[in-house]
Design a protein around this motif. Structure first.
Motif: not given
Length: 173
Positions: A101, A110, A145, A149-150, A153
């Motif tokens: 991720i 994206r 992560s 961070d998850w 993402a």
């Protein structure tokens, strides 16, 4: 992947799932996760940390015509998830990509997904007693992560406006 596999059934047998006999085993979490996504036919879902693909398979089975992409850091689990999609005859609706991720492969574009689902590792490193099984450790204890961070993402992957739309929908319930 070392060890034996089991073949289990989800959604009253509508989903068949091969998974390691030891280590992290699918429980109710991915079923609840898949049920919580308000996906419709024609929409796309990204499943971050798909594991053996349980949530992705349940989502695609529940909503025919949707497409799900699973991203998994553990190549062995990504291979199992691909096999599970084929086992269920929905490999055209569920695509599994190996990657992280933190630096997703180019195929995880994206702003490309209508929905993103994830059940990230939640354990704090260095606390508790980590599982001796590496795969289970990766699934349950934060690595490089963190949960933030998850979330980042997921926000990068979802189409513009979709996160606000979902937030409004949840607040109205």
């Amino acid at each position: 992947m070392p060890g034996d596999l089991t073949e289990d059934a989800l959604l009253d047998g509508r989903v068949r799932l091969r998974q390691p006999a030891r280590g992290y085993r699918v429980a109710i979490d991915p079923l609840l996760l898949a049920a919580a996504v308000p996906v419709r036919a024609g929409e796309t879902v990204l499943d971050l940390g798909t594991g053996v693909g349980a949530a992705a398979l349940c989502c695609a089975t529940r909503v025919p015509g949707c497409r799900v992409v699973g991203l998994e850091i553990q190549e062995e689990l990504a291979d199992l998830a691909r096999g599970n999609a084929a086992l269920n005859g929905i490999a055209d609706a569920v695509r599994i990509v190996a990657g992280d991720i933190a630096a997703p492969p180019a195929s995880i574009a994206r702003d490309a997904f209508d929905h993103v689902m994830a059940n990230p590792p939640f354990g704090t490193p260095g606390t508790g007693s980590p599982s001796p099984d590496r795969s289970k450790q990766v699934a349950n204890v934060e690595g490089e992560s963190r949960v933030t961070d998850w979330v980042s993402a997921a926000l990068r992957a979802v189409k513009p406006g979709r996160s606000e739309e979902h937030t409004s929908e949840l607040q109205s319930r």
